[in-house]
Motif scaffolding. Sequence first.
Motif, mmCIF file in Angstrom:
data_model
loop_
_atom_site.group_PDB
_atom_site.id
_atom_site.type_symbol
_atom_site.label_atom_id
_atom_site.label_comp_id
_atom_site.label_asym_id
_atom_site.label_seq_id
_atom_site.Cartn_x
_atom_site.Cartn_y
_atom_site.Cartn_z
ATOM 1 N N LEU A 1 16.634 3.035 5.626
ATOM 2 C CA LEU A 1 16.719 1.765 4.905
ATOM 3 C C LEU A 1 15.609 1.676 3.874
ATOM 4 C CD1 LEU A 1 17.407 -0.865 7.756
ATOM 5 C CD2 LEU A 1 19.084 0.186 6.210
ATOM 6 N N GLN A 2 15.823 0.834 2.857
ATOM 7 C CA GLN A 2 14.801 0.587 1.842
ATOM 8 C C GLN A 2 14.763 -0.892 1.481
ATOM 9 O OE1 GLN A 2 15.982 3.500 -1.272
ATOM 10 N NE2 GLN A 2 14.050 4.531 -0.827
ATOM 11 N N ARG A 3 13.587 -1.355 1.065
ATOM 12 C CA ARG A 3 13.461 -2.715 0.542
ATOM 13 C C ARG A 3 12.463 -2.694 -0.600
ATOM 14 N NH1 ARG A 3 13.446 -6.593 4.994
ATOM 15 N NH2 ARG A 3 15.596 -5.928 4.854
ATOM 16 N N GLU A 4 12.839 -3.302 -1.719
ATOM 17 C CA GLU A 4 11.957 -3.284 -2.882
ATOM 18 C C GLU A 4 11.261 -4.618 -3.071
ATOM 19 O OE1 GLU A 4 14.372 -4.371 -6.897
ATOM 20 O OE2 GLU A 4 14.733 -2.333 -6.113
ATOM 21 N N THR A 5 10.172 -4.588 -3.841
ATOM 22 C CA THR A 5 9.419 -5.794 -4.167
ATOM 23 C C THR A 5 8.783 -5.600 -5.534
ATOM 24 O OG1 THR A 5 7.699 -7.327 -3.405
ATOM 25 C CG2 THR A 5 7.275 -5.001 -3.070
ATOM 26 N N GLN A 6 8.594 -6.689 -6.250
ATOM 27 C CA GLN A 6 7.929 -6.632 -7.548
ATOM 28 C C GLN A 6 6.427 -6.453 -7.358
ATOM 29 O OE1 GLN A 6 11.070 -6.311 -9.433
ATOM 30 N NE2 GLN A 6 9.498 -7.000 -10.871
ATOM 31 N N ILE A 7 5.812 -5.755 -8.287
ATOM 32 C CA ILE A 7 4.354 -5.604 -8.291
ATOM 33 C C ILE A 7 3.773 -6.700 -9.171
ATOM 34 C CG2 ILE A 7 2.409 -4.113 -8.895
ATOM 35 C CD1 ILE A 7 4.236 -1.713 -8.418
ATOM 36 N N GLY A 8 2.862 -7.480 -8.627
ATOM 37 C CA GLY A 8 2.252 -8.570 -9.389
ATOM 38 C C GLY A 8 1.434 -8.050 -10.559
ATOM 39 N N GLU A 9 1.343 -8.848 -11.614
ATOM 40 C CA GLU A 9 0.652 -8.426 -12.839
ATOM 41 C C GLU A 9 -0.833 -8.149 -12.611
ATOM 42 O OE1 GLU A 9 1.245 -11.041 -16.097
ATOM 43 O OE2 GLU A 9 3.432 -10.740 -16.167
ATOM 44 N N THR A 10 -1.438 -8.825 -11.652
ATOM 45 C CA THR A 10 -2.864 -8.614 -11.388
ATOM 46 C C THR A 10 -3.104 -8.070 -9.981
ATOM 47 O OG1 THR A 10 -3.160 -10.900 -10.620
ATOM 48 C CG2 THR A 10 -3.483 -10.474 -12.978
ATOM 49 N N GLU A 11 -2.063 -7.610 -9.318
ATOM 50 C CA GLU A 11 -2.177 -7.174 -7.921
ATOM 51 C C GLU A 11 -2.936 -5.860 -7.814
ATOM 52 O OE1 GLU A 11 0.783 -7.785 -4.147
ATOM 53 O OE2 GLU A 11 1.652 -7.064 -6.017
ATOM 54 N N THR A 12 -3.881 -5.838 -6.895
ATOM 55 C CA THR A 12 -4.637 -4.612 -6.631
ATOM 56 C C THR A 12 -3.927 -3.784 -5.565
ATOM 57 O OG1 THR A 12 -5.965 -5.601 -4.874
ATOM 58 C CG2 THR A 12 -6.807 -5.814 -7.136
ATOM 59 N N ALA A 13 -4.335 -2.528 -5.430
ATOM 60 C CA ALA A 13 -3.721 -1.662 -4.421
ATOM 61 C C ALA A 13 -3.878 -2.224 -3.011
ATOM 62 C CB ALA A 13 -4.297 -0.250 -4.523
ATOM 63 N N PRO A 14 -5.063 -2.710 -2.597
ATOM 64 C CA PRO A 14 -5.161 -3.285 -1.243
ATOM 65 C C PRO A 14 -4.264 -4.504 -1.057
ATOM 66 C CG PRO A 14 -7.341 -2.744 -2.076
ATOM 67 C CD PRO A 14 -6.395 -2.590 -3.224
ATOM 68 N N GLU A 15 -4.142 -5.339 -2.080
ATOM 69 C CA GLU A 15 -3.286 -6.522 -1.959
ATOM 70 C C GLU A 15 -1.824 -6.123 -1.809
ATOM 71 O OE1 GLU A 15 -6.075 -9.536 -4.674
ATOM 72 O OE2 GLU A 15 -4.415 -8.414 -5.583
ATOM 73 N N LEU A 16 -1.395 -5.179 -2.631
ATOM 74 C CA LEU A 16 -0.006 -4.726 -2.561
ATOM 75 C C LEU A 16 0.267 -4.017 -1.243
ATOM 76 C CD1 LEU A 16 2.773 -4.260 -3.760
ATOM 77 C CD2 LEU A 16 1.847 -2.310 -5.031
ATOM 78 N N LEU A 17 -0.667 -3.189 -0.813
ATOM 79 C CA LEU A 17 -0.485 -2.463 0.440
ATOM 80 C C LEU A 17 -0.381 -3.431 1.616
ATOM 81 C CD1 LEU A 17 -0.183 0.346 1.603
ATOM 82 C CD2 LEU A 17 -2.670 0.503 1.765
ATOM 83 N N GLY A 18 -1.157 -4.497 1.569
ATOM 84 C CA GLY A 18 -1.069 -5.508 2.627
ATOM 85 C C GLY A 18 0.305 -6.145 2.679
ATOM 86 N N ARG A 19 0.878 -6.435 1.519
ATOM 87 C CA ARG A 19 2.230 -7.001 1.484
ATOM 88 C C ARG A 19 3.258 -6.001 1.987
ATOM 89 N NH1 ARG A 19 5.252 -8.415 -2.439
ATOM 90 N NH2 ARG A 19 4.223 -7.431 -4.230
ATOM 91 N N LEU A 20 3.109 -4.747 1.554
ATOM 92 C CA LEU A 20 4.075 -3.718 1.956
ATOM 93 C C LEU A 20 4.015 -3.453 3.453
ATOM 94 C CD1 LEU A 20 3.719 -1.165 -0.979
ATOM 95 C CD2 LEU A 20 5.581 -2.795 -0.597
ATOM 96 N N ALA A 21 2.836 -3.592 4.049
ATOM 97 C CA ALA A 21 2.712 -3.391 5.503
ATOM 98 C C ALA A 21 3.565 -4.404 6.247
ATOM 99 C CB ALA A 21 1.247 -3.490 5.921
ATOM 100 N N GLY A 22 3.550 -5.663 5.782
ATOM 101 C CA GLY A 22 4.387 -6.678 6.408
ATOM 102 C C GLY A 22 5.868 -6.413 6.198
#
Length: 309
Positions: A149-170
Amino acid sequence: MRIVFMGTPETAVPVLRRLLEDGHEIVAVWTQPDRPAGRGNKLSAPPVKILAQLFGLKIYQPEKIRTEEAKSLFASHSADLAIVVAYGRILPTEFLVAPKRGCINVHFSLLPLYRGAAPVNWAIINGEEKTGVTTMFIEEELDSGPILLQRETQIGETETAPELLGRLAGIGAELLGETLAQLDEITPRPQHDRDATLAPMLRKESGLIDWSKSAFAIERTIRGLQPWPNAYTHHQTQRLIVWRAEAARAESSNAVPGEVVASQGDDLVVKCGGETMLRLLELQPEAKRRMSVRDYMNGTHLKVGEALA
């Protein structure tokens, strides 16, 4: 199901927690050995180990997994599945075939894009507008197994790698829950190597800012290389980490890339390539704390015309 969980950092914790909430039997948790960390260089347990201890799970932390002892131990769990999330080691063949139903990886990209060790970082650095999470069966070739399975999400304009990784973990925890609930109905989809891109391991030298690049590319690099190795430059031989910045178009000037073109109060602006400029917002001088540009300028007399390199 009887599951062996293999993971190490904080981003693996939500997945292990979801497995427990869903009532799976976690017969063993494999994680990296405790490592020295912090100013005191004291041994620090991986986040996955800390959670596993709270639930009284059996924990294994071998230094090496390609030994006959490690292979026999893994097979002895008689697991239905192994779930792997940022474990930090490539599994040998004997591990892949030991669980009755194989090994499933939660990978933080939309495979076959960004196979490798740092998919979140490179997605930001390369200016991708979206990324996501993939659940897949693990095969011997890195991140090449059939997709579940896959699920996509938009990357925020100011999102850092730790912030994005935290969202992706959830997102990954939810996606794995769905994957296991539907495992008997899902038809795995093969990946095509021709569509693959790579996300190689980050290196310290990857962080050195090339001021001849566009300010927009540099700003993405600043966000993408957190928390390590960080984007950095040098001022008078001293290393200067850039934590936050804003990119903008610039009028044509005689300034060269890396040259300071504004330096007053909250304004510290550096000329970049392609008629662009970068406004620095948060910095960390060598051996000092992170600070605002205003605090940095109060202690450093950086003048217009000086160069960062």
